[in-house]
Design a protein around this motif. Structure first.
Motif, mmCIF file in Angstrom:
data_model
loop_
_atom_site.group_PDB
_atom_site.id
_atom_site.type_symbol
_atom_site.label_atom_id
_atom_site.label_comp_id
_atom_site.label_asym_id
_atom_site.label_seq_id
_atom_site.Cartn_x
_atom_site.Cartn_y
_atom_site.Cartn_z
ATOM 1 N N VAL A 25 0.724 -1.253 0.039
ATOM 2 C CA VAL A 25 -0.083 -0.034 0.029
ATOM 3 C C VAL A 25 0.726 1.240 0.272
ATOM 4 N N VAL A 26 0.591 2.193 -0.833
ATOM 5 C CA VAL A 26 1.384 3.368 -1.061
ATOM 6 C C VAL A 26 0.588 4.734 -0.760
ATOM 7 N N ARG A 27 -0.879 4.467 -0.707
ATOM 8 C CA ARG A 27 -1.523 5.588 -0.438
ATOM 9 C C ARG A 27 -3.079 5.347 -0.114
ATOM 10 N N LEU A 46 -4.459 8.241 7.907
ATOM 11 C CA LEU A 46 -4.423 7.158 6.582
ATOM 12 C C LEU A 46 -3.141 7.345 5.979
ATOM 13 N N ARG A 47 -2.818 8.668 5.756
ATOM 14 C CA ARG A 47 -1.637 9.013 4.940
ATOM 15 C C ARG A 47 -0.334 8.357 5.806
ATOM 16 N N ARG A 48 -0.279 8.601 7.111
ATOM 17 C CA ARG A 48 0.684 8.043 7.767
ATOM 18 C C ARG A 48 0.804 6.548 7.832
ATOM 19 N N LEU A 49 -0.408 6.142 7.902
ATOM 20 C CA LEU A 49 -0.674 4.650 7.969
ATOM 21 C C LEU A 49 0.148 4.033 6.640
ATOM 22 N N ALA A 50 -0.294 4.452 5.501
ATOM 23 C CA ALA A 50 0.039 4.053 4.173
ATOM 24 C C ALA A 50 1.398 4.222 4.178
ATOM 25 N N GLY A 58 3.959 4.186 6.452
ATOM 26 C CA GLY A 58 4.754 3.624 7.226
ATOM 27 C C GLY A 58 4.767 4.369 8.768
ATOM 28 N N GLY A 59 4.733 5.474 8.614
ATOM 29 C CA GLY A 59 4.894 6.396 9.843
ATOM 30 C C GLY A 59 3.967 6.358 11.129
ATOM 31 N N ALA A 60 2.910 5.644 10.886
ATOM 32 C CA ALA A 60 2.045 5.330 12.107
ATOM 33 C C ALA A 60 1.778 3.734 12.103
ATOM 34 N N ASP A 61 1.367 3.167 12.823
ATOM 35 C CA ASP A 61 1.418 1.929 13.162
ATOM 36 C C ASP A 61 -0.332 1.362 13.526
#
Length: 166
Positions: A50-52, A125-129, A131-134
């Motif tokens: 997933v990129v976005r 959502l952006r951060r999850l995609a 990898g900056g959030a878990d």
């Protein structure tokens, strides 16, 4: 389950919008990745693919306009007896090989989100995609608190800020 921003959070999955039932479509986030459910068949990807993840056409209004819309809708249902499904919005999942659109239904009471919760949800959502959030942080909160129901607005915004690293 509990609603925090655009997310319907349970113990083992997080849904963007309301959890889909029956043949309804939706987007589910788990530790394994992202799944688009419903119309057109289920599809899933790992987080590495997933990129976005973006949302489009989410009903967002200020507090006063939100209350006015909810009051109008309640009056309409009282007069006509005809209730509707919550408003739908689009979730766009872009992977390394494709972009898939899915409909999701608003999980918030009245079907209209407040601007701050929407903006923090979009950031998360952006951060999850990226990898900056878990997603594990949301799931851990769900295991500990989802049975208590949706927290107050201030707590929801604080959770979204924490999870997004904002």
């Amino acid at each position: 389950m509990a609603m925090v921003g655009l997310f319907w959070i349970g113990e083992d999955a997080v849904h963007v919008g309301a959890e889909p039932t029956g043949a309804a479509s939706g987007v589910r986030l788990t530790e394994d990745g992202v799944a688009v459910l419903g119309a057109g068949g289920d599809r899933s990807w790992t987080w590495d693919e997933v990129v976005r993840i973006e949302t489009h056409d989410v009903p967002v209004r200020s507090g006063v306009r939100r209350l006015a819309s909810m009051a109008f809708d309640a009056a309409l249902v009282a007069v006509t007896g005809d209730g509707e499904l919550p408003p739908a919005f689009t979730v766009e999942v872009a992977t390394t090989g494709e972009t898939v659109l899915a409909d999701a239904h608003a999980a918030v009471t009245g079907g209209i989100y407040l601007p701050a919760e929407y903006e923090l949800s979009a950031l998360l959502l952006r951060r999850l995609a990226e990898g900056g959030a878990d997603i594990a942080d949301l799931l851990a909160w769900g295991r500990d608190h989802a049975a208590e129901g949706t927290p107050p607005r201030e707590e929801r915004e604080a959770l979204l800020r924490k999870w997004a690293g904002a």
